[in-house]
Design a protein around this motif. Structure first.
Motif, PDB file in Angstrom:
ATOM      1  N   SER A   1     -15.437 -17.679  -0.051  1.00  0.00           N
ATOM      2  CA  SER A   1     -14.390 -17.078   0.988  1.00  0.00           C
ATOM      3  C   SER A   1     -13.632 -16.291   0.350  1.00  0.00           C
ATOM      4  CB  SER A   1     -13.240 -18.724   1.317  1.00  0.00           C
ATOM      5  OG  SER A   1     -13.501 -19.878   1.715  1.00  0.00           O
ATOM      6  N   TYR A   2     -12.948 -15.090   1.704  1.00  0.00           N
ATOM      7  CA  TYR A   2     -12.550 -13.605   1.655  1.00  0.00           C
ATOM      8  C   TYR A   2     -11.515 -14.011   2.288  1.00  0.00           C
ATOM      9  CZ  TYR A   2     -17.080 -12.779  -0.283  1.00  0.00           C
ATOM     10  OH  TYR A   2     -18.070 -12.464  -1.895  1.00  0.00           O
ATOM     11  N   LEU A   3      -9.946 -13.003   1.384  1.00  0.00           N
ATOM     12  CA  LEU A   3      -9.010 -12.487   2.174  1.00  0.00           C
ATOM     13  C   LEU A   3      -9.354 -11.124   2.845  1.00  0.00           C
ATOM     14  CD1 LEU A   3      -6.108 -12.893   2.392  1.00  0.00           C
ATOM     15  CD2 LEU A   3      -5.895 -11.961   0.092  1.00  0.00           C
ATOM     16  N   ILE A   4      -9.390 -11.049   3.661  1.00  0.00           N
ATOM     17  CA  ILE A   4      -9.521  -9.118   4.083  1.00  0.00           C
ATOM     18  C   ILE A   4      -7.915  -8.864   4.362  1.00  0.00           C
ATOM     19  CG2 ILE A   4     -10.651  -7.964   6.210  1.00  0.00           C
ATOM     20  CD1 ILE A   4     -12.886 -10.489   6.356  1.00  0.00           C
ATOM     21  N   ARG A   5      -7.530  -7.957   3.908  1.00  0.00           N
ATOM     22  CA  ARG A   5      -6.350  -6.951   4.501  1.00  0.00           C
ATOM     23  C   ARG A   5      -6.073  -6.261   4.631  1.00  0.00           C
ATOM     24  NH1 ARG A   5      -0.937  -7.105  -0.012  1.00  0.00           N
ATOM     25  NH2 ARG A   5      -1.519  -9.675   0.828  1.00  0.00           N
ATOM     26  N   LEU A   6      -5.721  -5.672   6.278  1.00  0.00           N
ATOM     27  CA  LEU A   6      -5.533  -4.892   6.989  1.00  0.00           C
ATOM     28  C   LEU A   6      -4.902  -3.928   7.468  1.00  0.00           C
ATOM     29  CD1 LEU A   6      -8.205  -5.925  10.171  1.00  0.00           C
ATOM     30  CD2 LEU A   6      -9.037  -5.259   7.626  1.00  0.00           C
ATOM     31  N   HIS A   7      -4.639  -2.053   7.190  1.00  0.00           N
ATOM     32  CA  HIS A   7      -3.626  -2.053   6.987  1.00  0.00           C
ATOM     33  C   HIS A   7      -3.131  -0.284   8.354  1.00  0.00           C
ATOM     34  CE1 HIS A   7      -2.754  -3.052   3.383  1.00  0.00           C
ATOM     35  NE2 HIS A   7      -3.733  -2.877   2.471  1.00  0.00           N
ATOM     36  N   PHE A   8      -1.977  -0.827   9.008  1.00  0.00           N
ATOM     37  CA  PHE A   8      -2.480  -0.360  10.555  1.00  0.00           C
ATOM     38  C   PHE A   8      -1.285   0.621  10.488  1.00  0.00           C
ATOM     39  CE2 PHE A   8      -4.455  -4.436  11.414  1.00  0.00           C
ATOM     40  CZ  PHE A   8      -5.171  -3.796  11.717  1.00  0.00           C
ATOM     41  N   CYS A   9      -0.964   1.267  10.900  1.00  0.00           N
ATOM     42  CA  CYS A   9       0.152   2.690  10.751  1.00  0.00           C
ATOM     43  C   CYS A   9       0.085   3.085  12.171  1.00  0.00           C
ATOM     44  CB  CYS A   9       0.007   3.439   9.923  1.00  0.00           C
ATOM     45  SG  CYS A   9       1.801   3.727  10.462  1.00  0.00           S
ATOM     46  N   ASP A  10       0.644   2.763  13.857  1.00  0.00           N
ATOM     47  CA  ASP A  10      -0.301   4.301  14.559  1.00  0.00           C
ATOM     48  C   ASP A  10       0.439   5.821  14.278  1.00  0.00           C
ATOM     49  OD1 ASP A  10       0.022   4.985  17.223  1.00  0.00           O
ATOM     50  OD2 ASP A  10       0.558   3.617  18.118  1.00  0.00           O
TER      51      ASP A  10
ATOM     52  N   ASP B   1       4.381   5.123  13.564  1.00  0.00           N
ATOM     53  CA  ASP B   1       4.518   6.235  11.805  1.00  0.00           C
ATOM     54  C   ASP B   1       4.971   4.829  10.817  1.00  0.00           C
ATOM     55  OD1 ASP B   1       3.633   8.243  13.123  1.00  0.00           O
ATOM     56  OD2 ASP B   1       4.750   9.200  13.522  1.00  0.00           O
ATOM     57  N   THR B   2       5.293   3.732  11.387  1.00  0.00           N
ATOM     58  CA  THR B   2       5.614   2.202  10.368  1.00  0.00           C
ATOM     59  C   THR B   2       4.241   1.787  10.282  1.00  0.00           C
ATOM     60  OG1 THR B   2       7.898   2.342  11.589  1.00  0.00           O
ATOM     61  CG2 THR B   2       7.425   0.432  10.402  1.00  0.00           C
ATOM     62  N   ALA B   3       4.808   1.242   9.133  1.00  0.00           N
ATOM     63  CA  ALA B   3       3.532   0.660   7.881  1.00  0.00           C
ATOM     64  C   ALA B   3       3.029  -1.113   8.594  1.00  0.00           C
ATOM     65  CB  ALA B   3       3.565   0.517   6.149  1.00  0.00           C
ATOM     66  N   TYR B   4       2.633  -1.509   8.920  1.00  0.00           N
ATOM     67  CA  TYR B   4       2.009  -2.519   8.711  1.00  0.00           C
ATOM     68  C   TYR B   4       0.468  -3.199   8.938  1.00  0.00           C
ATOM     69  CZ  TYR B   4       1.654  -7.217  12.197  1.00  0.00           C
ATOM     70  OH  TYR B   4       1.245  -8.369  12.727  1.00  0.00           O
ATOM     71  N   TYR B   5       0.456  -4.828   8.032  1.00  0.00           N
ATOM     72  CA  TYR B   5      -0.283  -4.972   7.236  1.00  0.00           C
ATOM     73  C   TYR B   5      -0.724  -6.835   8.445  1.00  0.00           C
ATOM     74  CZ  TYR B   5       1.555  -8.009   4.341  1.00  0.00           C
ATOM     75  OH  TYR B   5       2.332  -9.079   3.483  1.00  0.00           O
ATOM     76  N   LYS B   6      -1.829  -7.158   8.044  1.00  0.00           N
ATOM     77  CA  LYS B   6      -1.934  -8.246   8.253  1.00  0.00           C
ATOM     78  C   LYS B   6      -3.547  -8.433   7.376  1.00  0.00           C
ATOM     79  CE  LYS B   6      -3.114 -11.475  12.203  1.00  0.00           C
ATOM     80  NZ  LYS B   6      -1.262 -12.543  11.850  1.00  0.00           N
ATOM     81  N   ASP B   7      -3.277 -10.067   7.103  1.00  0.00           N
ATOM     82  CA  ASP B   7      -4.529 -11.188   5.919  1.00  0.00           C
ATOM     83  C   ASP B   7      -5.026 -11.930   6.981  1.00  0.00           C
ATOM     84  OD1 ASP B   7      -3.672  -9.263   4.147  1.00  0.00           O
ATOM     85  OD2 ASP B   7      -2.195 -10.987   3.019  1.00  0.00           O
TER      86      ASP B   7
ATOM     87  N   ALA C   1       0.877  -1.038   0.223  1.00  0.00           N
ATOM     88  CA  ALA C   1      -0.103  -0.013  -0.123  1.00  0.00           C
ATOM     89  C   ALA C   1       0.726   0.852  -0.027  1.00  0.00           C
ATOM     90  CB  ALA C   1      -1.021  -0.117   1.119  1.00  0.00           C
ATOM     91  N   PRO C   2       0.443   2.274  -0.698  1.00  0.00           N
ATOM     92  CA  PRO C   2       1.515   3.550  -1.187  1.00  0.00           C
ATOM     93  C   PRO C   2       0.960   4.293   0.524  1.00  0.00           C
ATOM     94  CG  PRO C   2      -1.057   4.086  -1.799  1.00  0.00           C
ATOM     95  CD  PRO C   2      -0.314   2.467  -1.638  1.00  0.00           C
ATOM     96  N   SER C   3       1.920   4.896   0.819  1.00  0.00           N
ATOM     97  CA  SER C   3       2.583   5.747   2.039  1.00  0.00           C
ATOM     98  C   SER C   3       0.767   6.694   2.439  1.00  0.00           C
ATOM     99  CB  SER C   3       3.854   6.918   2.494  1.00  0.00           C
ATOM    100  OG  SER C   3       3.571   7.483   1.336  1.00  0.00           O
ATOM    101  N   SER C   4       0.490   7.098   1.708  1.00  0.00           N
ATOM    102  CA  SER C   4      -0.899   7.885   1.565  1.00  0.00           C
ATOM    103  C   SER C   4      -1.896   6.636   2.103  1.00  0.00           C
ATOM    104  CB  SER C   4      -0.966   9.082   0.875  1.00  0.00           C
ATOM    105  OG  SER C   4      -1.245   7.559  -0.688  1.00  0.00           O
ATOM    106  N   VAL C   5      -1.114   5.607   2.510  1.00  0.00           N
ATOM    107  CA  VAL C   5      -3.133   4.875   2.850  1.00  0.00           C
ATOM    108  C   VAL C   5      -2.494   4.992   4.216  1.00  0.00           C
ATOM    109  CG1 VAL C   5      -3.513   2.750   3.431  1.00  0.00           C
ATOM    110  CG2 VAL C   5      -3.481   3.260   0.859  1.00  0.00           C
ATOM    111  N   TYR C   6      -1.313   4.755   4.508  1.00  0.00           N
ATOM    112  CA  TYR C   6      -1.121   4.585   6.452  1.00  0.00           C
ATOM    113  C   TYR C   6      -1.279   6.058   6.335  1.00  0.00           C
ATOM    114  CZ  TYR C   6       0.374  -0.370   4.804  1.00  0.00           C
ATOM    115  OH  TYR C   6       0.058  -1.330   4.348  1.00  0.00           O
ATOM    116  N   ALA C   7      -1.451   6.879   5.708  1.00  0.00           N
ATOM    117  CA  ALA C   7      -1.237   8.208   6.628  1.00  0.00           C
ATOM    118  C   ALA C   7      -2.089   8.694   6.836  1.00  0.00           C
ATOM    119  CB  ALA C   7      -0.535   9.132   5.759  1.00  0.00           C
TER     120      ALA C   7
END
Length: 876
Positions: free
Chosen positions: A325-334, A368-374, A291-297
């Motif tokens: 069935s579905y793949l669900i990807r969540l993006h996180f950045c504190d 401020d560091t990107a992380y994602y989980k599927d 994901a681009p940085s603008s998503v995590y921003a």
């Protein structure tokens, strides 16, 4: 007339043609994005980059800098008399006014197919590829595209099945992610008497790292392997809390929509945003391709944690097609915390726990560091044709009541028919539950199995009849001699329902049924349901002695007078066949004085029943609080804790393979008629990590109040998780109160935290059980609390092993016994204790490792009563 004209012009035999483009003709660099570390521009150059504006006579350049080539120049490769090209030069009167002109460059022209037609693309480098289809029924003088009915296939994958776009007020965009090697084909197959069309096509390479093979299964919670075997259709790609991100600002030319239409329940929520320039990417994991940085921003989080109602989560509802069935990807950045490790929150998928106490700081080691989980959500876990994604604060004194989400993607996974639309395959066969072929196969298989089983059963009955014992007719159980189920070398099979299908992207056990197989060798006695009904007066409620997650526990008595505890699983119980099987397998391998023994089990008539030795004095908790039973002395409590510690120590080190109990608590420590402690309930147990492993990654299970916080956050299980739970038990034994009491002031709700706080302040004496407070020797208390405190260390590596815990408890018992035998002189000063603690690798002190207790002005000889007690000290 239009339909007749179509049939008259195409009354020739079946025809298929291919549009073949050289990959070099279409290669074009994608746009730039933020890089992983420096945030400098980075470009992903796809090895395959086919961008086609179908039906157009010239190139079409988009705002993001990409150029779509016309397929008009490739007509020399086609049989042009077999196709009709529909081109609309002016869009002012042919396109709905509700459509923005900026969206239209690729929708102004279309290519119409009156028979099966195929695009074929050579693939230079195998791997993941985007397949994007642009569809809009433009107005054409000869063909009404809203009447077109057709299917689209890619090899053996059904992308679209009998689609008809009757709404000309909106654009249709379909996006897929498919693993390809060699070549990729797109076949357009019109329904008989109809035609197909397409406005634009993209076939573009995607990074291999975009989809890994492993995700977290939500129902049941655990690891999911096999994503690389699936194909995906993008359903949602949301920039949570932020604006639209167009393809020109995404490295892979993706579009991210705002989440405004889907955030259904966000009372008390707040949007947060920072400069995309400060977003960092870790060494491994999230990248600008994920994901681009603008998503995590940008993000959504809780606006005012103080006014947040308990158990209220921020919720996004997304409508989906059932049965997939579905793949669900969540993006996180504190981007909201000021310091590390201050934000813990829970993630739920369709109200089921996805992650508990997620701590982004521990995963990224920075803000401020990107992380994602599927996550993977199975089709039968989808209700109301929608997916709920929820985040909520994790209740902890050390964490703020906040939760955050930055981005969200939902991708449909192909089903057993290799389709994204229905259960019809490319060749037209139906893979649904009413499939005649499937029925015939099932009937044939069942018939054959029944025939074989009947023959075997008759053979066994004949053999057993010939060897029937004398007086067999006087026995209560016909099966006890006729069927060879009680023999140690026999086996049995029970099945409540057939296992569910196993697709190419993974398989799992049906939650509505089970199929188990046990060899009775080593598993104890196999009871009949008739025997257990007799033992409990047909499971009379008066014989119930306990209730747990698995079901009720009954007191039974066999014909020979032996008392037994019968744990009967109930339908809809929190536990189930997995725990039933685990309990049997674990206890069949374990034999120890301080572990409850499994006598046998029953698996008849869809019952799941375990039979244990009867523990006359019940759970330890009943002797601490909540009942009218007499209070235990401090010495009794120490002996009980020592017994439980020995049982856990054996699990961790004495078994052939180490075992982690995973549910250590006072209700799972049972007492026999002599108050000997035995650890029970192994339904949640797990094999310990091997020598080359540091932990076992598994779903969080256990009992609230006893859970290891590190295991809760990271889902990484070790033996030290049991040690933490046992530390809670030690304070529960000392203070005789529940480990969680919500009615108390906040700082006192958790017994473990409150006891540690009191110990640091020197006020622990005030919360000790008043029944024993005056009888505890100070030295014994000090050693006991010292061991309990070490058990509750925040990090597992700082906690002792169960052997060291056992040493502390036995030491505390020796000190207590010594103080009760010899009282110090009135003028004696404080007791001084000298000892040599055995090493962690020893099984106890040797004869030279003597524990000596000395008072000032008092000499002890080896023959004194005190010394005789100390020298018999038994180490761990």
């Amino acid at each position: 007339m239009r339909g007749n004209k179509c049939r008259a012009s195409w009354s020739q035999p079946y025809f298929s043609f291919s549009i073949i483009f050289l990959s070099s003709f279409f290669l074009f660099n994608l746009t730039k994005c933020a890089s992983a570390k420096s945030n400098a521009s980075s470009t992903f150059t796809p090895s395959d980059n086919y961008l086609i504006d179908c039906g157009s006579t010239q190139e079409t350049r988009l705002k993001d800098g990409r150029t779509f080539k016309s397929d008009h120049d490739a007509t020399s490769l086609l049989q042009t008399e077999e196709d009709v090209q529909a081109s609309v030069d002016s869009i002012s009167i042919n396109v709905s006014s509700s459509i923005s002109p900026s969206s239209l460059p690729l929708f102004r022209t279309a290519r119409i197919f009156l028979q099966d037609s195929t695009y074929t693309f050579f693939v230079a480098e195998p791997g993941w590829h985007w397949v994007r289809l642009y569809l809009y029924p433009i107005d054409h003088p000869s063909y009404n595209l809203t009447e077109a009915v057709f299917s689209v296939f890619s090899g053996k994958i059904v992308l679209l099945h009998q689609i008809q776009i009757q709404d000309n007020t909106s654009l249709v965009f379909k996006e897929y992610l498919i693993s390809v090697s060699g070549r990729l084909s797109l076949q357009f197959k019109p329904k008989k008497g109809s035609f197909a069309f397409i406005n634009a096509i993209e076939v573009v390479s995607a990074p291999d790292s975009l989809i890994t093979n492993i995700a977290t299964s939500v129902s049941p919670l655990g690891d999911f392997n096999g994503l690389s075997n699936s194909a995906f259709q993008v359903c949602y790609r949301l920039n949570v809390g932020g604006p639209t991100i167009t393809s020109e600002n995404d490295t892979l030319s993706r579009t991210w929509e705002p989440d405004g239409k889907h955030n259904k329940f966000l009372q008390g929520s707040k949007n947060a945003s920072v400069s995309a320039k400060i977003i960092k990417y870790p060494e491994s994991g999230a990248t600008p391709y994920i994901a681009p940085s603008s998503v995590y921003a940008s993000a959504v989080h809780i606006e005012d944690p103080l006014t947040m109602q308990p158990n209220v989560n921020l919720t996004w509802r997304l409508n989906v097609d059932p049965g997939y069935s579905y793949l669900i990807r969540l993006h996180f950045c504190d981007i909201v915390s000021k310091v590390l490790n201050s934000l813990y929150f829970n993630v739920y998928i369709n109200t089921m726990v996805g992650v508990s106490a997620l701590d982004l700081s521990s995963l990224t080691d920075a803000l401020d560091t990107a992380y994602y989980k599927d996550f993977v959500l199975y089709g039968d876990a989808i209700t109301n044709d929608s997916i709920l994604v929820q985040i909520g604060p994790y209740q902890s004194q050390s964490a703020s009541l906040d939760a955050i989400l930055n981005g969200l993607e939902i991708m449909k996974m192909n089903n057993e028919a290799n389709s994204f639309e229905g259960l019809f395959t490319v060749d037209g066969s139906y893979k649904g539950p009413n499939s005649t072929t499937k029925k015939l196969k099932i009937v044939a298989a069942v018939g054959l199995a029944l025939a074989v089983a009947a023959m075997l059963l008759l053979a066994m009955v004949f053999v057993r009849w010939q060897k029937r014992p004398e007086g067999w007719e006087k026995r209560n159980s016909f099966s006890s001699w006729l069927l060879p189920l009680h023999r140690s070398n026999s086996s049995f099979l029970s099945s409540k329902s057939s296992s569910r299908r196993s697709s190419q992207y993974g398989s799992r056990k049906s939650k509505n049924g089970y199929s188990t197989y046990f060899s009775t060798q080593g598993y104890g006695r196999l009871f009949t349901i008739y025997e257990l009904q007799n033992a409990t007066q047909n499971f009379d409620e008066k014989t119930v002695i306990g209730v747990g997650g698995f079901g009720k526990v009954y007191l039974g008595e066999l014909e020979d007078g032996t008392k037994i505890a019968i744990k009967r699983g109930t339908s809809g119980s929190e536990q189930g066949i997995t725990e039933f099987k685990t309990e049997i397998e674990m206890l069949s391998k374990l034999r120890h004085r301080h572990l409850v023994s499994l006598i046998g089990f029953c698996d008849e008539q869809s019952e799941m029943i375990l039979v244990y030795e009867y523990m006359a004095n019940g759970p330890l908790r009943d002797h601490l609080y909540g009942t009218n039973l007499p209070s235990l002395s401090w010495k009794q409590r120490l002996e009980i804790c020592i017994g439980a510690a020995r049982g856990l120590h054996y699990l961790h080190t004495g078994a052939a393979l180490g075992i982690i109990h995973r549910d250590v608590k006072t209700t799972n420590i049972l007492l026999d008629e002599n108050f000997v402690a035995k650890v029970s309930d192994f339904g949640l147990s797990k094999a310990a990590p091997t020598l080359d492993q540091t932990h076992v990654s598994t779903a969080v299970k256990g009992s609230f109040g006893y859970l290891d916080p590190e295991y809760f956050r990271r889902q990484q299980l070790t033996e030290k998780s049991d040690v933490y739970s046992f530390g809670v038990v030690l304070f529960e034994v000392l203070c005789a109160r529940a480990v969680i009491t919500p009615s108390l002031p906040r700082e006192q709700v958790s017994l473990a935290e409150w006891a540690m706080q009191c110990h640091r302040k020197g006020t622990l004496q005030k919360i000790i059980d008043p029944h024993i407070a005056s009888s505890i020797d100070p030295g014994s208390l000090k050693k006991y609390v010292e061991g309990a405190e070490k058990c509750l260390a925040e990090h597992g590596v700082d906690r002792p092993g169960m052997g060291d815990v056992l040493w502390h408890l036995e030491y505390a018992l020796q000190l207590q016994e010594a103080s009760s035998q010899i009282a110090p002189p009135e003028d004696s000063s404080e007791m001084i204790l000298a000892s040599e603690k055995p090493s962690s690798n020893s099984s106890g002190p040797s004869e030279e490792q003597v524990v000596v207790v000395v008072y000032d002005n008092l000499e002890l000889s080896p023959g004194s009563p005190l010394f005789s007690q100390i020298k018999n000290f038994q180490g761990r």
